[in-house]
Scaffold this motif. Sequence first.
Motif, PDB file in Angstrom:
ATOM      1  N   MET A   1       5.385  42.834  18.416  1.00 28.49           N
ATOM      2  CA  MET A   1       6.089  41.939  19.710  1.00 28.49           C
ATOM      3  C   MET A   1       7.380  42.227  19.943  1.00 28.49           C
ATOM      4  N   SER A   2       7.984  42.320  20.995  1.00 31.19           N
ATOM      5  CA  SER A   2       9.794  43.026  20.543  1.00 31.19           C
ATOM      6  C   SER A   2      10.636  41.445  20.882  1.00 31.19           C
ATOM      7  N   PRO A   3      11.518  41.687  20.078  1.00 31.10           N
ATOM      8  CA  PRO A   3      11.948  40.009  20.717  1.00 31.10           C
ATOM      9  C   PRO A   3      12.616  39.658  21.600  1.00 31.10           C
ATOM     10  N   ARG A   4      12.681  38.419  21.990  1.00 39.33           N
ATOM     11  CA  ARG A   4      13.446  37.911  23.451  1.00 39.33           C
ATOM     12  C   ARG A   4      14.939  38.237  23.475  1.00 39.33           C
ATOM     13  N   THR A   5      14.384  39.315  24.403  1.00 36.43           N
ATOM     14  CA  THR A   5      16.609  39.659  24.564  1.00 36.43           C
ATOM     15  C   THR A   5      17.249  37.753  25.746  1.00 36.43           C
ATOM     16  N   ASN A   6      18.853  38.446  25.096  1.00 38.79           N
ATOM     17  CA  ASN A   6      20.167  37.374  26.305  1.00 38.79           C
ATOM     18  C   ASN A   6      19.328  37.736  27.860  1.00 38.79           C
ATOM     19  N   ASP A   7      19.472  36.608  28.175  1.00 41.73           N
ATOM     20  CA  ASP A   7      19.956  36.422  29.720  1.00 41.73           C
ATOM     21  C   ASP A   7      20.905  36.985  29.557  1.00 41.73           C
ATOM     22  N   VAL A   8      21.642  37.691  31.289  1.00 47.19           N
ATOM     23  CA  VAL A   8      22.842  37.812  31.120  1.00 47.19           C
ATOM     24  C   VAL A   8      23.816  38.013  32.424  1.00 47.19           C
ATOM     25  N   VAL A   9      24.635  37.448  32.870  1.00 47.62           N
ATOM     26  CA  VAL A   9      24.881  37.296  34.708  1.00 47.62           C
ATOM     27  C   VAL A   9      26.809  37.933  34.766  1.00 47.62           C
ATOM     28  N   LEU A  10      26.917  38.289  35.259  1.00 50.30           N
ATOM     29  CA  LEU A  10      27.562  39.087  35.778  1.00 50.30           C
ATOM     30  C   LEU A  10      28.318  38.460  36.692  1.00 50.30           C
ATOM     31  N   ILE A  11      29.674  37.755  37.173  1.00 52.01           N
ATOM     32  CA  ILE A  11      30.322  37.752  38.098  1.00 52.01           C
ATOM     33  C   ILE A  11      30.867  38.029  38.724  1.00 52.01           C
ATOM     34  N   VAL A  12      31.520  38.501  39.755  1.00 53.80           N
ATOM     35  CA  VAL A  12      33.019  38.895  40.311  1.00 53.80           C
ATOM     36  C   VAL A  12      33.133  38.241  41.063  1.00 53.80           C
ATOM     37  N   PHE A  13      34.396  37.926  41.646  1.00 56.27           N
ATOM     38  CA  PHE A  13      34.517  36.739  42.286  1.00 56.27           C
ATOM     39  C   PHE A  13      35.840  37.475  43.222  1.00 56.27           C
ATOM     40  N   GLU A  14      36.233  36.905  44.350  1.00 56.29           N
ATOM     41  CA  GLU A  14      37.549  36.351  44.740  1.00 56.29           C
ATOM     42  C   GLU A  14      38.135  35.579  45.492  1.00 56.29           C
ATOM     43  N   SER A  15      39.625  35.363  45.273  1.00 59.01           N
ATOM     44  CA  SER A  15      39.654  34.401  46.228  1.00 59.01           C
ATOM     45  C   SER A  15      39.845  34.008  47.878  1.00 59.01           C
ATOM     46  N   VAL A  16      39.681  33.248  48.384  1.00 62.21           N
ATOM     47  CA  VAL A  16      39.544  32.770  49.826  1.00 62.21           C
ATOM     48  C   VAL A  16      40.905  32.598  50.016  1.00 62.21           C
ATOM     49  N   PRO A  17      41.901  33.353  51.138  1.00 65.13           N
ATOM     50  CA  PRO A  17      42.697  33.392  51.331  1.00 65.13           C
ATOM     51  C   PRO A  17      43.138  32.000  52.012  1.00 65.13           C
ATOM     52  N   ARG A  18      44.000  31.368  51.940  1.00 63.03           N
ATOM     53  CA  ARG A  18      44.196  30.075  51.911  1.00 63.03           C
ATOM     54  C   ARG A  18      43.988  28.695  51.809  1.00 63.03           C
ATOM     55  N   THR A  19      43.144  28.411  50.845  1.00 59.92           N
ATOM     56  CA  THR A  19      42.675  27.392  50.199  1.00 59.92           C
ATOM     57  C   THR A  19      42.384  28.288  48.916  1.00 59.92           C
ATOM     58  N   ARG A  20      41.333  26.869  47.784  1.00 55.65           N
ATOM     59  CA  ARG A  20      41.961  26.931  46.197  1.00 55.65           C
ATOM     60  C   ARG A  20      40.220  27.645  45.733  1.00 55.65           C
ATOM     61  N   ARG A  21      39.445  28.345  46.837  1.00 56.00           N
ATOM     62  CA  ARG A  21      38.160  28.845  46.160  1.00 56.00           C
ATOM     63  C   ARG A  21      38.368  30.157  46.186  1.00 56.00           C
ATOM     64  N   PHE A  22      36.891  30.333  45.723  1.00 49.44           N
ATOM     65  CA  PHE A  22      36.730  31.742  45.572  1.00 49.44           C
ATOM     66  C   PHE A  22      34.944  31.682  45.388  1.00 49.44           C
ATOM     67  N   ARG A  23      35.026  33.016  45.796  1.00 44.05           N
ATOM     68  CA  ARG A  23      33.598  33.500  46.435  1.00 44.05           C
ATOM     69  C   ARG A  23      33.131  34.676  45.442  1.00 44.05           C
ATOM     70  N   ILE A  24      31.990  34.839  45.455  1.00 43.93           N
ATOM     71  CA  ILE A  24      31.346  35.597  44.608  1.00 43.93           C
ATOM     72  C   ILE A  24      31.352  36.881  46.091  1.00 43.93           C
ATOM     73  N   SER A  25      31.980  38.207  45.155  1.00 46.67           N
ATOM     74  CA  SER A  25      31.749  39.791  45.924  1.00 46.67           C
ATOM     75  C   SER A  25      31.505  40.602  45.355  1.00 46.67           C
ATOM     76  N   ASP A  26      30.230  40.127  43.945  1.00 43.96           N
ATOM     77  CA  ASP A  26      29.079  40.556  43.672  1.00 43.96           C
ATOM     78  C   ASP A  26      28.471  40.167  42.442  1.00 43.96           C
ATOM     79  N   PHE A  27      27.833  40.790  41.883  1.00 42.90           N
ATOM     80  CA  PHE A  27      26.641  40.278  40.736  1.00 42.90           C
ATOM     81  C   PHE A  27      25.846  40.819  39.792  1.00 42.90           C
TER      82      PHE A  27
END
Length: 73
Positions: A1-27
């Motif tokens: 039985m192989s050991p459990r691997t780590n869960d990994v999440v990569l999020i690429v984001f961009e700012s939304v013009p004229r706001t202070r928010r960021f949205r996901i552009s890729d993951f």
Amino acid sequence: MSPRTNDVVLIVFESVPRTRRFRISDFAVIGSAGRCREFLKIGEDVVHAESCLLRNNFRVVFESSNILLFVRN
């Protein structure tokens, strides 16, 4: 039985013009994002995905101006 691997999440984001928010552009998910998968959608606010991942035992291991990398052991 192989050991459990780590869960990994990569999020690429961009700012939304004229706001202070960021949205996901890729993951990418290696393993499982569990309940947080519903927040990982292109165009969604990063803050919702980030909050969910941190509540579910992920930790940020890399951060730059437009990238967040989370790992859960």
